[in-house]
Scaffold this motif. Structure first.
Motif, PDB file in Angstrom:
ATOM      1  N   MET A  88       0.841  -1.194   0.000  1.00  0.00           N
ATOM      2  CA  MET A  88       0.000   0.000   0.000  1.00  0.00           C
ATOM      3  C   MET A  88       0.879   1.248   0.000  1.00  0.00           C
ATOM      4  SD  MET A  88      -3.091   0.963   2.643  1.00  0.00           S
ATOM      5  CE  MET A  88      -2.106   0.797   4.147  1.00  0.00           C
ATOM      6  N   LYS A  89       0.518   2.207  -0.829  1.00  0.00           N
ATOM      7  CA  LYS A  89       1.265   3.459  -0.877  1.00  0.00           C
ATOM      8  C   LYS A  89       0.688   4.439   0.134  1.00  0.00           C
ATOM      9  CE  LYS A  89       2.692   7.302  -3.873  1.00  0.00           C
ATOM     10  NZ  LYS A  89       2.639   7.886  -5.247  1.00  0.00           N
ATOM     11  N   ILE A  90       1.564   4.932   1.019  1.00  0.00           N
ATOM     12  CA  ILE A  90       1.174   5.889   2.040  1.00  0.00           C
ATOM     13  C   ILE A  90       2.095   7.102   1.916  1.00  0.00           C
ATOM     14  CG2 ILE A  90       0.870   6.316   4.505  1.00  0.00           C
ATOM     15  CD1 ILE A  90       0.675   3.235   4.849  1.00  0.00           C
ATOM     16  N   VAL A  91       1.530   8.257   1.696  1.00  0.00           N
ATOM     17  CA  VAL A  91       2.315   9.484   1.577  1.00  0.00           C
ATOM     18  C   VAL A  91       2.328  10.185   2.931  1.00  0.00           C
ATOM     19  CG1 VAL A  91       2.489  11.749   0.480  1.00  0.00           C
ATOM     20  CG2 VAL A  91       1.795   9.742  -0.860  1.00  0.00           C
ATOM     21  N   VAL A  92       3.520  10.496   3.402  1.00  0.00           N
ATOM     22  CA  VAL A  92       3.687  11.161   4.689  1.00  0.00           C
ATOM     23  C   VAL A  92       4.131  12.599   4.441  1.00  0.00           C
ATOM     24  CG1 VAL A  92       4.799  11.115   6.949  1.00  0.00           C
ATOM     25  CG2 VAL A  92       4.286   8.959   5.767  1.00  0.00           C
ATOM     26  N   ILE A  93       3.202  13.535   4.590  1.00  0.00           N
ATOM     27  CA  ILE A  93       3.527  14.948   4.448  1.00  0.00           C
ATOM     28  C   ILE A  93       4.292  15.383   5.699  1.00  0.00           C
ATOM     29  CG2 ILE A  93       2.611  17.274   4.144  1.00  0.00           C
ATOM     30  CD1 ILE A  93       2.046  15.458   1.768  1.00  0.00           C
ATOM     31  N   GLY A  94       5.456  15.990   5.498  1.00  0.00           N
ATOM     32  CA  GLY A  94       6.338  16.253   6.632  1.00  0.00           C
ATOM     33  C   GLY A  94       7.128  15.015   7.007  1.00  0.00           C
ATOM     34  N   GLY A  95       7.326  14.146   6.018  1.00  0.00           N
ATOM     35  CA  GLY A  95       7.944  12.850   6.280  1.00  0.00           C
ATOM     36  C   GLY A  95       9.438  12.877   6.516  1.00  0.00           C
ATOM     37  N   THR A  96      10.063  14.062   6.429  1.00  0.00           N
ATOM     38  CA  THR A  96      11.496  14.154   6.729  1.00  0.00           C
ATOM     39  C   THR A  96      11.742  14.770   8.104  1.00  0.00           C
ATOM     40  OG1 THR A  96      11.647  16.315   5.628  1.00  0.00           O
ATOM     41  CG2 THR A  96      12.089  14.364   4.286  1.00  0.00           C
ATOM     42  N   GLY A  97      10.674  15.107   8.845  1.00  0.00           N
ATOM     43  CA  GLY A  97      10.812  15.761  10.140  1.00  0.00           C
ATOM     44  C   GLY A  97      10.954  14.778  11.289  1.00  0.00           C
ATOM     45  N   LEU A  98      10.887  15.324  12.511  1.00  0.00           N
ATOM     46  CA  LEU A  98      11.095  14.535  13.729  1.00  0.00           C
ATOM     47  C   LEU A  98      10.170  13.329  13.795  1.00  0.00           C
ATOM     48  CD1 LEU A  98      12.171  14.092  16.649  1.00  0.00           C
ATOM     49  CD2 LEU A  98      10.373  15.664  17.414  1.00  0.00           C
ATOM     50  N   ILE A  99       8.871  13.550  13.716  1.00  0.00           N
ATOM     51  CA  ILE A  99       7.902  12.455  13.799  1.00  0.00           C
ATOM     52  C   ILE A  99       7.767  11.772  12.445  1.00  0.00           C
ATOM     53  CG2 ILE A  99       5.539  11.807  14.377  1.00  0.00           C
ATOM     54  CD1 ILE A  99       7.201  12.791  16.745  1.00  0.00           C
ATOM     55  N   GLY A 100       7.767  12.551  11.374  1.00  0.00           N
ATOM     56  CA  GLY A 100       7.566  11.991  10.044  1.00  0.00           C
ATOM     57  C   GLY A 100       8.585  10.939   9.669  1.00  0.00           C
ATOM     58  N   SER A 101       9.848  11.193   9.959  1.00  0.00           N
ATOM     59  CA  SER A 101      10.881  10.219   9.602  1.00  0.00           C
ATOM     60  C   SER A 101      10.704   8.920  10.378  1.00  0.00           C
ATOM     61  CB  SER A 101      12.273  10.807   9.855  1.00  0.00           C
ATOM     62  OG  SER A 101      12.426  11.193  11.214  1.00  0.00           O
ATOM     63  N   LYS A 102      10.254   9.023  11.610  1.00  0.00           N
ATOM     64  CA  LYS A 102       9.991   7.822  12.411  1.00  0.00           C
ATOM     65  C   LYS A 102       8.790   7.057  11.860  1.00  0.00           C
ATOM     66  CE  LYS A 102      11.584  10.061  16.732  1.00  0.00           C
ATOM     67  NZ  LYS A 102      12.721   9.183  17.071  1.00  0.00           N
ATOM     68  N   VAL A 103       7.753   7.784  11.451  1.00  0.00           N
ATOM     69  CA  VAL A 103       6.564   7.136  10.888  1.00  0.00           C
ATOM     70  C   VAL A 103       6.914   6.410   9.595  1.00  0.00           C
ATOM     71  CG1 VAL A 103       4.292   7.550   9.858  1.00  0.00           C
ATOM     72  CG2 VAL A 103       4.932   8.718  11.977  1.00  0.00           C
ATOM     73  N   VAL A 104       7.692   7.060   8.732  1.00  0.00           N
ATOM     74  CA  VAL A 104       8.099   6.434   7.467  1.00  0.00           C
ATOM     75  C   VAL A 104       8.806   5.112   7.732  1.00  0.00           C
ATOM     76  CG1 VAL A 104       9.675   6.643   5.502  1.00  0.00           C
ATOM     77  CG2 VAL A 104       8.152   8.541   6.096  1.00  0.00           C
ATOM     78  N   ARG A 105       9.731   5.100   8.683  1.00  0.00           N
ATOM     79  CA  ARG A 105      10.469   3.857   8.982  1.00  0.00           C
ATOM     80  C   ARG A 105       9.526   2.772   9.485  1.00  0.00           C
ATOM     81  NH1 ARG A 105      14.288   7.576  11.076  1.00  0.00           N
ATOM     82  NH2 ARG A 105      13.643   7.187  13.237  1.00  0.00           N
ATOM     83  N   ARG A 106       8.547   3.136  10.294  1.00  0.00           N
ATOM     84  CA  ARG A 106       7.617   2.134  10.813  1.00  0.00           C
ATOM     85  C   ARG A 106       6.740   1.560   9.707  1.00  0.00           C
ATOM     86  NH1 ARG A 106       9.520   4.960  14.729  1.00  0.00           N
ATOM     87  NH2 ARG A 106       9.298   4.397  16.928  1.00  0.00           N
ATOM     88  N   LEU A 107       6.268   2.411   8.820  1.00  0.00           N
ATOM     89  CA  LEU A 107       5.423   1.927   7.724  1.00  0.00           C
ATOM     90  C   LEU A 107       6.220   1.031   6.778  1.00  0.00           C
ATOM     91  CD1 LEU A 107       3.459   5.210   6.968  1.00  0.00           C
ATOM     92  CD2 LEU A 107       2.657   3.220   8.264  1.00  0.00           C
TER      93      LEU A 107
END
Length: 246
Positions: free
Chosen positions: A1-20
């Motif tokens: 599944m493709k999930i786009v994380v807006i702000g995905g390079t920030g503090l929380i965003g980068s962590k969310v990207v790794r988890r997904l």
């Protein structure tokens, strides 16, 4: 599944990207650094093509009342319109516990406006309300300095680790749309003044913390429950004392 994380390079965003990604999904980190700008709309159509879920972790570069309101209204409006065109089926946003309890706080008012746009967009959604992050503790203390001391009210305070916030956001992104919000907070609740007294001492910061019931939090006077969940909440697993030593 493709999930786009807006702000995905920030503090929380980068962590969310790794988890997904760890769950086997295609997690796309989108930010102005990657050519996606929610304020102007640049790159939105391209990055949202084929996306099933969008996670919005964007934040205003300015906390001035008018600027932050304009940011969230414009950014969220552009993003939601692009999601409708792309057929996105789930919008996830990160907001703050207590947004409706500090009406004189410009940042909280802006987050309420953002949540209102999401709720009336017609796109299935989930909103994660989080308490203050451990990572922001030094900055919060610095805003409360008067003379040589840090002035803090005795209001309830239940901060949470960024890793626990990222876990909650990732769970929301992978779950069914809530059509509402979930509240997440740290595992421990403190009196705000005592928390900062202990946290500053542990960090070797010699500034005294003075208890002041009228000390403002970013311009707003707090009631006891202004910043903490008052109903059901998911609690994080990381304690501040452990986090601060890591």
């Amino acid at each position: 599944m493709k999930i786009v994380v807006i702000g995905g390079t920030g503090l929380i965003g980068s962590k969310v990207v790794r988890r997904l990604e760890a769950h086997g999904h295609e997690a796309v980190a989108a930010s102005p650094n990657t050519g996606v700008n929610t304020l102007t709309g640049e790159g939105l159509a391209e990055v949202l093509a084929g996306a099933a879920v969008v996670v919005d972790l964007s934040n205003s570069p300015s906390f001035e009342d008018a600027a932050v309101l304009d940011f969230f209204e414009t950014s969220t409006g552009n993003l939601l319109e692009a999601e409708k065109s792309a057929g996105v089926g789930h919008h996830v946003a990160l907001s703050i516990v207590g947004t409706d309890r500090l009406p004189d706080n410009g940042y909280f008012r802006a987050k309420i406006a953002q949540e209102r746009l999401i709720g009336t967009s017609g796109i299935p959604f989930s909103i994660v309300h989080a308490t203050q992050f451990f990572e922001f503790v030094p900055a919060i203390a610095d805003t409360a300095v008067v003379g040589s001391s840090v002035r803090m009210p005795p209001a309830a305070f239940q901060p949470i680790a960024g890793d626990d916030v990222a876990d909650a956001v990732a769970r929301a992104a992978l779950g069914d749309p809530l059509g509402g919000h979930v509240e997440v907070a740290g595992p421990d609740r403190y009196a705000m003044d005592e928390f900062f007294r202990q946290a500053l001492a542990a960090a070797g910061d010699s500034r005294p913390v003075v208890t002041d019931p009228h000390a403002p939090y970013f311009g707003s006077e707090l009631q006891d429950d202004s910043l903490v969940p008052v109903g059901p909440a998911e609690l994080g697993r990381i304690h501040y004392a452990e986090w601060s030593r890591s």
